[in-house]
Design a protein around this motif. Sequence first.
Motif, mmCIF file in Angstrom:
data_model
loop_
_atom_site.group_PDB
_atom_site.id
_atom_site.type_symbol
_atom_site.label_atom_id
_atom_site.label_comp_id
_atom_site.label_asym_id
_atom_site.label_seq_id
_atom_site.Cartn_x
_atom_site.Cartn_y
_atom_site.Cartn_z
ATOM 1 N N HIS A 358 0.836 -1.197 0.000
ATOM 2 C CA HIS A 358 0.000 0.000 0.000
ATOM 3 C C HIS A 358 0.875 1.254 0.000
ATOM 4 C CE1 HIS A 358 -3.244 -2.747 0.803
ATOM 5 N NE2 HIS A 358 -2.577 -3.217 1.832
ATOM 6 N N LEU A 359 0.454 2.227 -0.768
ATOM 7 C CA LEU A 359 1.216 3.471 -0.866
ATOM 8 C C LEU A 359 1.128 4.268 0.428
ATOM 9 C CD1 LEU A 359 0.205 4.680 -4.442
ATOM 10 C CD2 LEU A 359 2.425 3.838 -3.736
ATOM 11 N N GLN A 360 2.300 4.669 0.917
ATOM 12 C CA GLN A 360 2.313 5.555 2.074
ATOM 13 C C GLN A 360 1.888 6.952 1.624
ATOM 14 O OE1 GLN A 360 6.306 5.277 3.462
ATOM 15 N NE2 GLN A 360 5.978 3.344 4.536
ATOM 16 N N GLU A 361 1.342 7.702 2.552
ATOM 17 C CA GLU A 361 0.888 9.046 2.228
ATOM 18 C C GLU A 361 2.095 9.939 1.958
ATOM 19 O OE1 GLU A 361 -1.958 11.435 1.086
ATOM 20 O OE2 GLU A 361 -2.385 9.495 2.003
ATOM 21 N N LEU A 362 2.059 10.625 0.829
ATOM 22 C CA LEU A 362 3.096 11.587 0.471
ATOM 23 C C LEU A 362 2.447 12.963 0.381
ATOM 24 C CD1 LEU A 362 4.758 9.522 -2.386
ATOM 25 C CD2 LEU A 362 5.829 10.036 -0.191
ATOM 26 N N ASP A 363 3.170 13.977 0.785
ATOM 27 C CA ASP A 363 2.637 15.333 0.729
ATOM 28 C C ASP A 363 2.463 15.731 -0.745
ATOM 29 O OD1 ASP A 363 2.198 18.108 0.762
ATOM 30 O OD2 ASP A 363 3.331 18.328 2.631
ATOM 31 N N PRO A 364 1.244 15.974 -1.195
ATOM 32 C CA PRO A 364 1.019 16.273 -2.617
ATOM 33 C C PRO A 364 1.664 17.572 -3.075
ATOM 34 C CG PRO A 364 -1.002 16.598 -1.336
ATOM 35 C CD PRO A 364 -0.013 15.947 -0.426
ATOM 36 N N SER A 365 2.038 18.438 -2.128
ATOM 37 C CA SER A 365 2.638 19.724 -2.506
ATOM 38 C C SER A 365 4.139 19.622 -2.744
ATOM 39 C CB SER A 365 2.357 20.773 -1.433
ATOM 40 O OG SER A 365 3.043 20.446 -0.219
ATOM 41 N N TRP A 366 4.749 18.458 -2.412
ATOM 42 C CA TRP A 366 6.186 18.281 -2.654
ATOM 43 C C TRP A 366 6.455 18.058 -4.133
ATOM 44 C CZ3 TRP A 366 7.128 14.044 1.621
ATOM 45 C CH2 TRP A 366 7.179 14.664 2.881
ATOM 46 N N ARG A 367 7.651 18.433 -4.544
ATOM 47 C CA ARG A 367 8.160 17.976 -5.831
ATOM 48 C C ARG A 367 8.884 16.645 -5.593
ATOM 49 N NH1 ARG A 367 7.540 21.886 -9.580
ATOM 50 N NH2 ARG A 367 7.265 24.022 -8.805
ATOM 51 N N VAL A 368 9.072 15.874 -6.657
ATOM 52 C CA VAL A 368 9.654 14.538 -6.525
ATOM 53 C C VAL A 368 11.024 14.602 -5.867
ATOM 54 C CG1 VAL A 368 10.611 12.591 -7.829
ATOM 55 C CG2 VAL A 368 8.345 13.477 -8.405
ATOM 56 N N LEU A 369 11.920 15.433 -6.381
ATOM 57 C CA LEU A 369 13.275 15.521 -5.826
ATOM 58 C C LEU A 369 13.228 16.001 -4.379
ATOM 59 C CD1 LEU A 369 16.304 15.241 -6.180
ATOM 60 C CD2 LEU A 369 16.357 17.562 -7.127
ATOM 61 N N GLU A 370 12.348 16.942 -4.085
ATOM 62 C CA GLU A 370 12.205 17.455 -2.720
ATOM 63 C C GLU A 370 11.795 16.329 -1.772
ATOM 64 O OE1 GLU A 370 9.492 20.779 -0.289
ATOM 65 O OE2 GLU A 370 9.107 20.326 -2.414
ATOM 66 N N ALA A 371 10.865 15.472 -2.214
ATOM 67 C CA ALA A 371 10.396 14.366 -1.383
ATOM 68 C C ALA A 371 11.532 13.399 -1.053
ATOM 69 C CB ALA A 371 9.262 13.617 -2.093
ATOM 70 N N VAL A 372 12.450 13.222 -2.006
ATOM 71 C CA VAL A 372 13.584 12.310 -1.779
ATOM 72 C C VAL A 372 14.642 12.971 -0.919
ATOM 73 C CG1 VAL A 372 15.397 10.962 -2.913
ATOM 74 C CG2 VAL A 372 13.118 11.107 -3.951
#
Length: 589
Positions: A358-372
């Motif tokens: 199951h996908l963990q919740e990710l902040d939708p306002s992040w950019r991909v690189l920022e999330a990493v």
Amino acid sequence: MARNIINIEGVSKAFDIRPLLVDVSLGVSEGERIGIVGRNGGGKSTLLKVLAGVEPPDQGRVTRANWARLGMLAQVDTAEAGATVRDVVVGSKKTHEWASDSGVREIFAGLFGGYNSELLDRPFGSLSGGEKRRVGIAKLLIEPLDIILLDEPTNHLDVEGVAWLSEHIRKRRELAVVVITHDRWFLDEVSDTMWEVVDGKVEAYDGGYSAFVLSKAERSRQQAAEDARKNNLIRKELAWLRRGAPARTSKPKFRVDAANQLIASEPAPRNKAELLNFAANRLGNSVYEIHHARLAIGETTLIDSLNWNIGPGDRIGIVGVNGSGKTTLMRTLAGQYRFAAGKIQTGVTVKAAFLSQHLQELDPSWRVLEAVEKVALHVELGGGREISASQLCERLGFDYEGQQRMVRDLSGGEKRRLQLTRLLMDSPNVLLLDEPTNDFDVETLTALEDLLDTYAGVLIVISHDRYFLERVCDRFVGLLGDQALRDLPRGVDQYLELRSTMIEQSMRTAPKKTISDAAQVRLIKKEIAKLEKQIEKVQSEEKNLLSEQEAASFDHQKLIEIAEKLETIQSLRQKFEDEWLELSGKINE
């Protein structure tokens, strides 16, 4: 000579301003088996829809033989509101008609383990994703078709389901099959030709997936301008084929000895000694030691008296029947669940990371690189090597533009890739992956395998993707539903053999029919014959009522009376057919 079923000439198709197919010409003939690969979003499904007539081309011509009967399995399984499994699979066919067909019974047995009224009357909307996929596949295989177009048929199927489907398709040599799937083992089993959709074009290769890898490697060696990174990934694939798939190379047209020479010249994909040494430095001599443990959910025991040692550098694949405890065992190793009894000793340096289904919740306002980068800026690979967050993103399919995208704009597969990237950036020394390949295309899977080749830690994987399992794991264990965890020295083949033996043994040890049983069988057969006469009678009445209904189309009162009678007679027919189905099942046991 095989007749042509579908032919497309000069076909182009675009969405918005992005061309997916550009001047494509190809065809499908009777009995052909074609596998389609390519990047997600690259046009694979669009090509399939154009072949099926679901999507019209922007330019070009599509012709289909008038005599050919075509069926398609889309990525998403749908049915009319309120439809049951019976409605979707057999439609209006009478029960005794389809259930007396041994081929239909074989399909039900292979996909559902048998058939009964309880299964057939279940609402389609209440089924799980895997159950819906099996229902869709059963519908196509039961219908008398000349060609089937399959979009990700193995999604949600377990290893046994994939093995059964590949064997069934191989036996149906008259049936043409065009399939999109990321399951490379399945492609090898069923395909005689591969189509690669890339940059709007479709490149054809003889043979299954392994032959495709070899042919592509041969082409890439002849093209000096080939991208260096892709060349390296193809070499890794060759190194994997070197381990055990030379027999699969017999299909391509180029000489077999030349193909084998290509494979033999490649080094092993992983330096096991180097990885083991680095893993021991990170983890010490012990990772997990489990003694006399019992794994249970409530009162149900999944695994009893488990003794299992996992050491540094172990790369273990877990296979098993649904409900046997694979995910629960993984969650226990991750510390999310506890054994009901026994003891688990975890190494003091263990840092585990668990990728769930199951996908963990990710902040939708992040950019991909920022999330990493929120996890870490660099990750250590071992042996003094490290890569940046941006480099890891690129290796898992996020190019520069992809790294700038917002999380809210990602597809489910892209979010899963991002979740995995974040997991790896945290530098775990124990990696627990539960179905990590869901929604990944073949190129992304190859890049993930390449990355895991350099992973110096413990790797434990649950996956229905047999190719991926065999590619990244060195050891296998199995859960066969008998509360035991078994070592599988011969891998998935051994697991399937054990499952087959267990089923055969359960059938042999079932109570044998005695003389009184034989008498009972005769009585049941008499009841079946009686029911068949009753079914014929109500069918005749139903037919007459339908004729009356058509003749009385302008008589409102009579239509109401006929509708009431029709509802009663149809309910009675259904009752008789359900009884027939139940009694027939007893005869076949």
